[in-house]
Write an enzyme that holds these catalytic residues in place. Structure first.
Site, PDB file in Angstrom:
ATOM      1  N   LEU A  71      14.582   7.707 -22.572  1.00 16.84           N
ATOM      2  CA  LEU A  71      16.109   7.047 -22.099  1.00 16.84           C
ATOM      3  C   LEU A  71      15.559   6.173 -20.856  1.00 16.84           C
ATOM      4  O   LEU A  71      14.719   6.461 -20.078  1.00 16.84           O
ATOM      5  CB  LEU A  71      16.912   8.333 -21.368  1.00 16.84           C
ATOM      6  N   ARG A  99      14.773  10.139 -28.193  1.00 16.33           N
ATOM      7  CA  ARG A  99      14.675   8.877 -27.539  1.00 16.33           C
ATOM      8  C   ARG A  99      14.239   8.962 -26.139  1.00 16.33           C
ATOM      9  O   ARG A  99      14.530   9.868 -25.352  1.00 16.33           O
ATOM     10  CB  ARG A  99      16.034   8.189 -27.644  1.00 16.33           C
ATOM     11  N   GLN A 101      11.835  28.700 -31.212  1.00 20.92           N
ATOM     12  CA  GLN A 101      13.226  28.051 -31.498  1.00 20.92           C
ATOM     13  C   GLN A 101      14.043  29.053 -31.374  1.00 20.92           C
ATOM     14  O   GLN A 101      15.167  28.865 -31.024  1.00 20.92           O
ATOM     15  CB  GLN A 101      13.088  27.509 -32.899  1.00 20.92           C
ATOM     16  N   THR A 116      16.442  13.579 -15.917  1.00 18.61           N
ATOM     17  CA  THR A 116      16.068  12.502 -14.717  1.00 18.61           C
ATOM     18  C   THR A 116      15.119  11.504 -15.685  1.00 18.61           C
ATOM     19  O   THR A 116      15.115  11.648 -16.820  1.00 18.61           O
ATOM     20  CB  THR A 116      15.418  12.897 -13.673  1.00 18.61           C
ATOM     21  N   ASN A 127      18.686  18.579 -21.101  1.00 15.87           N
ATOM     22  CA  ASN A 127      17.840  18.848 -22.250  1.00 15.87           C
ATOM     23  C   ASN A 127      16.929  20.010 -22.516  1.00 15.87           C
ATOM     24  O   ASN A 127      16.766  20.907 -21.440  1.00 15.87           O
ATOM     25  CB  ASN A 127      16.758  17.552 -21.912  1.00 15.87           C
ATOM     26  N   HIS A 168      13.318  21.501 -23.882  1.00 11.49           N
ATOM     27  CA  HIS A 168      11.921  20.902 -24.226  1.00 11.49           C
ATOM     28  C   HIS A 168      11.038  22.203 -24.589  1.00 11.49           C
ATOM     29  O   HIS A 168      11.285  23.300 -23.903  1.00 11.49           O
ATOM     30  CB  HIS A 168      11.214  20.179 -23.247  1.00 11.49           C
TER      31      HIS A 168
END
Length: 222
Positions: free
Chosen positions: A97, A95, A175, A145, A111, A113
């Site tokens: 944000l 999502r 991963q 942020t 997060n 990435h």
């Protein structure tokens, strides 16, 4: 005397493999955390099963039931505030944000990435790295942020790109690194070692470079 565990809420949208790495760390005692809830914006995803299997509260907050991004983020904020997490972890939460949400949790939301940020913000990072002819790729844990994938980096794992790689093989190796460095960053935060101050990341009181603390091709613990 044992230090209190950090209350953590994890946000997901899919299979939850990074969530599983955190659950494993909690259960083994490697991570001083208490995952108080796992929240998904999509129903019936594998990550919710992982939470339930571990005895963690699994919550669905379906974004399709809200008429705007702002309305969903407000509902998510209210849900999180009832849980009182000290850290919010995005683990494959797909999502974008709103600034109101990211500002509310500023300095206490991480997060992960799959690129060496600031390269390849957004989607399809592995294919983009291959198409660019990069010799190195990787993954970044960063504070969240308002800028999409633009918050200051805490840690990066660098993965060499092989001549034989396609997007799937490269993604698999990246991963593997995700499952190592995300728990590392979470542990540092819980121990008070990792903080964001005025949009800069400090580790043990020292400012980190723009890419964060950098490691190369770590091996999983046996």
């Amino acid at each position: 005397m044992t230090s209190p565990k950090t209350r953590v809420a994890v946000l997901i949208s899919g299979s939850g493999s990074n969530l599983q790495a955190l659950i494993d760390g909690q259960q083994s005692g490697e991570l001083p955390i208490d995952i108080v809830a796992v929240i998904s914006n999509r129903p019936d995803v594998r990550g919710l099963e992982r939470a339930r299997d571990a005895g963690i509260d699994a919550i669905t907050l379906d974004h399709k039931e809200y008429d705007s991004r702002e309305a969903f983020d407000q509902a998510l904020t209210e849900q999180l505030d009832t849980l009182q997490p000290q850290l919010v972890v995005l683990a494959g939460f797909m999502r974008i944000l709103t600034p109101a949400f990211t500002n509310h949790f500023a300095g206490r939301m991480l997060n992960i990435h799959p690129s060496l940020l600031p390269k390849y913000q957004g989607l399809h990072t592995h294919q983009r790295a291959l198409e660019a002819g990069d010799t190195e790729h990787g993954v970044t844990v960063h504070f969240v942020t308002a800028e999409l994938d633009g918050g200051p980096a805490a840690i990066q794992a660098v993965v060499p790109v092989a001549a034989s790689d396609d997007a799937a093989s490269l993604a698999a190796r990246v991963q593997q690194q995700e499952h190592i460095i995300y728990p590392m960053a979470v542990r540092w935060f819980c121990e008070g070692r990792l903080v964001m101050n005025e949009n800069r990341v400090l580790l043990d009181g020292e400012p980190l470079p723009p890419g964060g603390y950098q490691v190369r091709n770590l091996q999983p613990q046996a």
